[in-house]
Write an enzyme that holds these catalytic residues in place. Structure first.
Site, PDB file in Angstrom:
ATOM      1  N   ASP A   1       1.032  -1.448   0.241  1.00 60.46           N
ATOM      2  CA  ASP A   1       0.152   0.108  -0.474  1.00 60.46           C
ATOM      3  C   ASP A   1       1.245   1.474   0.289  1.00 60.46           C
ATOM      4  OD1 ASP A   1      -2.681   1.949   0.886  1.00 60.46           O
ATOM      5  OD2 ASP A   1      -1.582   1.927   2.576  1.00 60.46           O
TER       6      ASP A   1
ATOM      7  N   ASP B   1      -1.587  -0.638   5.984  1.00 58.17           N
ATOM      8  CA  ASP B   1      -1.867   0.062   7.389  1.00 58.17           C
ATOM      9  C   ASP B   1      -2.069  -1.056   8.660  1.00 58.17           C
ATOM     10  OD1 ASP B   1      -4.176   0.488   7.106  1.00 58.17           O
ATOM     11  OD2 ASP B   1      -3.789   2.880   7.164  1.00 58.17           O
TER      12      ASP B   1
ATOM     13  N   ASP C   1      -6.579  -0.981   5.575  1.00 59.92           N
ATOM     14  CA  ASP C   1      -5.895  -2.705   4.282  1.00 59.92           C
ATOM     15  C   ASP C   1      -6.578  -3.636   4.773  1.00 59.92           C
ATOM     16  OD1 ASP C   1      -5.336  -0.607   2.048  1.00 59.92           O
ATOM     17  OD2 ASP C   1      -3.414  -0.383   3.606  1.00 59.92           O
TER      18      ASP C   1
END
Length: 731
Positions: A458, A628, A632
């Protein structure tokens, strides 16, 4: 559950589990009745939790007396009990059981195990650290038994060598019946359960040798009461040292849950255990002491080493108002700390719970070990019988000499090192990682990480610092103030950055958050939408070039540009992974990420689209998703290995098999994963080779050039387990 859709979702999730015959979900009571056939309750609960719901369960901690090679069998036995969801069994005999309180309880589980012949106690009370308590009891039990052996064995030796055989018999009784009792009881338990273990071998060796000596004494033949007493004493000496080394490793992190704390009570310092601290207490911490609870500095100044939280060995400066974490060490200075979280709610307690679950890792190679362990003891007993028959019938030696060869074989072999090889390697690795701020929840993740082919990162808060700054605004001041007030209701990092621009407070109604897309609300009577370009344009008239657009009463009125700074270690980590031959991708909801990392970037993805990307990549091979841990969560759970990058202190709310303080920690996690697999293979190779050589020598294969009598064969056997434990601890 709150609606019919919830009932349908839970029913569908439970029905998808192989072995579920029927499921009936009641919305009014919140209960689900499930009929199973060759299925485990654990799989049903995992299916419900994966669907986004939870199940009411309770936990209990037990202490069970067992050998390392019995760990897997005991876990299976407990998980097959009615109402048991999950069991974690550690090599020190501490068992953590999660169960359905509507079907069973801790006492029922204890009684069921005791019927199987196990010695079980329930470790109750928040004030006890199970690992510390269990290791203390185990060590104390071995020390008492060893003390009796050390006291009576020398006397047995003296009387044996001076011809006072009757006295040798009498003084060997306490060793045989008290010091050896744990082995005899363990052998009896194994016999009742139609299996065998290390106790079977030790008990057989000592009983065969002692009973033959008794028979020989009665008919006036040669005896060896001294050898049997030495055999038990040497085994106990080895097991005591092994218990000490295991306790030292097991309690390395868990032991920090119970430290001395100097709490202020009625103006006076009182020394208490950290498990007795409460929220609101004020504790005094001096240089060199461990901080006993999570809290905030109320007075003083000092340097605190927080590697267990941040991964940084370098101390950080703490002043009034600074947060501190239980388990960290005050290097210099003096502090008064106001306790905000104590007992099992501290960050350290959450880490310890994660480590308990990680220790139960089941590496593929362990399946082979389990199969070998099942036939190990029967094979050794067969070899012992063959050794007796060969020496007695073929070689023609006296019966007592043939018995000595047979007893030496029984005493020299042990399946314990096979049972210790994997858990000790995993235990030491997860402890080492925890000291660097890396929390491993699933021990299997360490092996999978090195086999992974695809890494997906991410962007926001993972590769970047998550500290957004607004760099451009193309709306008027009044609209900006409305947007800032609206964004104040969102927890997204970008929303937080925009909300700081609010000049005055405005009335916000009907707020709605669309994860990965944007927000909507009525601000002072005006309908306002703020979000990704595509999202806003789907719902409003007009156009805009900025990545974040603002819509008021159905029309696009301008936009906002925000930027986030890349983490210093992000580039290094990604380059290293690419160098290793891994496929690396970035998945972000940002439509214009502006990243130059040399890898493919999937931009403008919603949370569901990230999940779809993970599923697609898993077809290529083992896939790791790094995010995180909160925003996510779905993608992290979908991946073969989910890693959460977080600096938060409440790890329970983060998804992920592993939680790391920084992206760079992934490289250290990889290294420790390789170390773990290597240690397991080395431990197993040593255990197999050591047992093979020792059995060959004990059986008299190299006699008379090389031979080990029963007592020294037992001593050598004890060193086998000690060597596995010690090697696991070596970096």
């Amino acid at each position: 559950m709150h609606c019919a859709t919830c009932v349908a979702t839970v029913s569908r999730s439970v029905s998808s589990v192989k072995g579920v015959v029927d499921v009936n979900v009641n919305l009014a009571s919140g209960e689900a009745k499930v009929s199973l056939s060759n299925a485990k309750l654990k799989d049903v609960v995992e299916a419900i939790r994966k669907a986004g719901y939870d199940v009411l369960t309770q936990r209990a901690t037990l202490k069970v007396s067992l050998n390392p090679e019995e760990v897997e069998r005991l876990r299976e036995e407990i998980e097959e009990m009615p109402g048991v969801v999950k069991a974690i069994v550690n090599v020190d005999g501490v068992v953590y059981v999660e169960f359905n309180p509507l079907s069973t309880n801790a006492e029922a589980i204890r009684e069921a195990l005791e019927k199987e012949g196990y010695k079980v106690s329930v470790l109750a009370g928040e004030e006890e650290v199970p690992e510390v308590l269990a290791s203390r009891r185990e060590l104390r039990g071995y020390l008492y038994a060893l003390a009796v052996g050390v006291a009576f064995t020398p006397l047995t030796l003296i009387f044996q060598y001076t011809g006072l055989t009757f006295l040798a018999l009498l003084f060997s009784l306490p060793v045989q019946l008290y010091s050896g009792l744990r082995f005899h009881l363990g052998a009896w338990r194994a016999f009742k359960n139609k299996t065998t273990n290390m106790d079977t071998l030790v008990s057989l060796a000592s009983n065969v040798g002692w009973l033959y000596s008794l028979y020989s004494f009665l008919i006036g033949g040669p005896t060896f009461f001294d050898s049997i007493s030495l055999l038990i004493t040497f085994v106990l000496a080895g097991k005591t040292l092994e218990a000490y080394l295991k306790a030292k490793s097991t309690n390395e992190i868990a032991g920090l849950l119970s430290v001395k704390a100097h709490v202020l009570r009625e103006g006076r310092e009182v020394e208490v255990d950290s498990s007795k601290l409460e929220v609101g207490d004020v504790v005094v911490v001096r240089a060199g002491e461990t901080i006993p609870a999570d809290g905030v500095v109320e007075e003083g100044m000092g340097e605190v080493e927080e590697a267990i939280f941040t991964g940084e060995v370098r101390p950080s400066r703490k002043v009034k108002g600074s947060p501190v974490i239980a388990g960290s060490t005050l290097v210099s200075g003096a502090l008064k700390v106001y306790v905000t979280r104590a007992k099992n709610r501290t960050y350290l307690a959450q880490v310890v719970q994660a480590l308990r679950e990680a220790q139960n890792a089941k590496f593929p190679i362990q399946k082979l070990v389990d199969r070998v362990s099942q036939v190990f003891v029967p094979a050794i007993i067969s070899i012992a019988v063959v050794a007796f028959l060969v020496w007695k019938l073929v070689m023609g030696v006296p019966t007592y000499e043939a018995v000595l060869f047979s007893v030496a074989v029984l005493a020299g072999a042990c399946p314990c090192p096979l049972g210790l090889a994997t858990p000790m390697a995993v235990l030491t690795s997860v402890n080492k990682l925890a000291k660097k701020g890396i929390v491993v929840r699933d021990g299997d993740a360490m092996e999978k990480l090195n086999q992974a082919k695809v890494f997906i990162f991410d962007k926001t808060g993972t590769l970047t610092k998550g500290e957004f700054k607004v760099t451009k605004v193309t709306v008027d001041e009044e609209t900006l103030n409305a947007v800032a007030n609206l964004e104040g209701y969102s927890s997204h990092p970008i929303a937080k950055a925009i909300s700081k621009l609010a000049k005055r407070k405005l009335k916000v109604e009907n707020f709605s958050d669309f994860p990965g897309e944007g927000v909507f609300g009525v601000v002072e009577g005006k309908s306002v939408i703020v979000g990704k370009k595509d999202f806003v344009l789907r719902n409003c008239e007009g156009s805009g070039e900025e990545s974040i657009l603002v819509c008021v009463d159905g029309k696009v009125v301008g936009g906002i540009v925000v930027e986030d700074e890349l983490r210093e270690d992000a580039v290094t980590t990604i380059r290293q992974l690419v160098k290793q031959g891994k496929e690396v991708y970035v998945a972000t909801g940002d439509p214009d990420p502006k990243l130059d990392l040399g890898v493919k970037v999937f931009s403008g993805l919603s949370p569901d689209e990230k999940v779809d990307l993970v599923r697609k990549m898993r077809k290529k091979g083992l896939t790791v998703f790094v995010g995180d841990g909160v925003n996510d969560a779905q993608a992290i759970r979908e991946a073969d290995v989910g890693i959460a990058v977080s600096s938060g202190t409440d790890i329970a709310k983060y998804a992920g098999d592993v939680i790391v303080p920084s992206v760079y920690s992934i490289l250290e996690l990889e290294r420790m994963g390789r170390r773990t697999v290597k240690k397991i293979k080395e431990n197993l190779a040593w255990a197999f080779a050591y047992n093979s050589v020792l059995v060959a020598i004990a059986s008299g294969l190299f006699y008379p050039a090389l031979y080990l009598p029963p007592e020294y064969s037992a001593l050598a056997m004890s060193l086998n387990s000690i060597s596995v434990v010690t090697w696991s601890l070596v970096s």
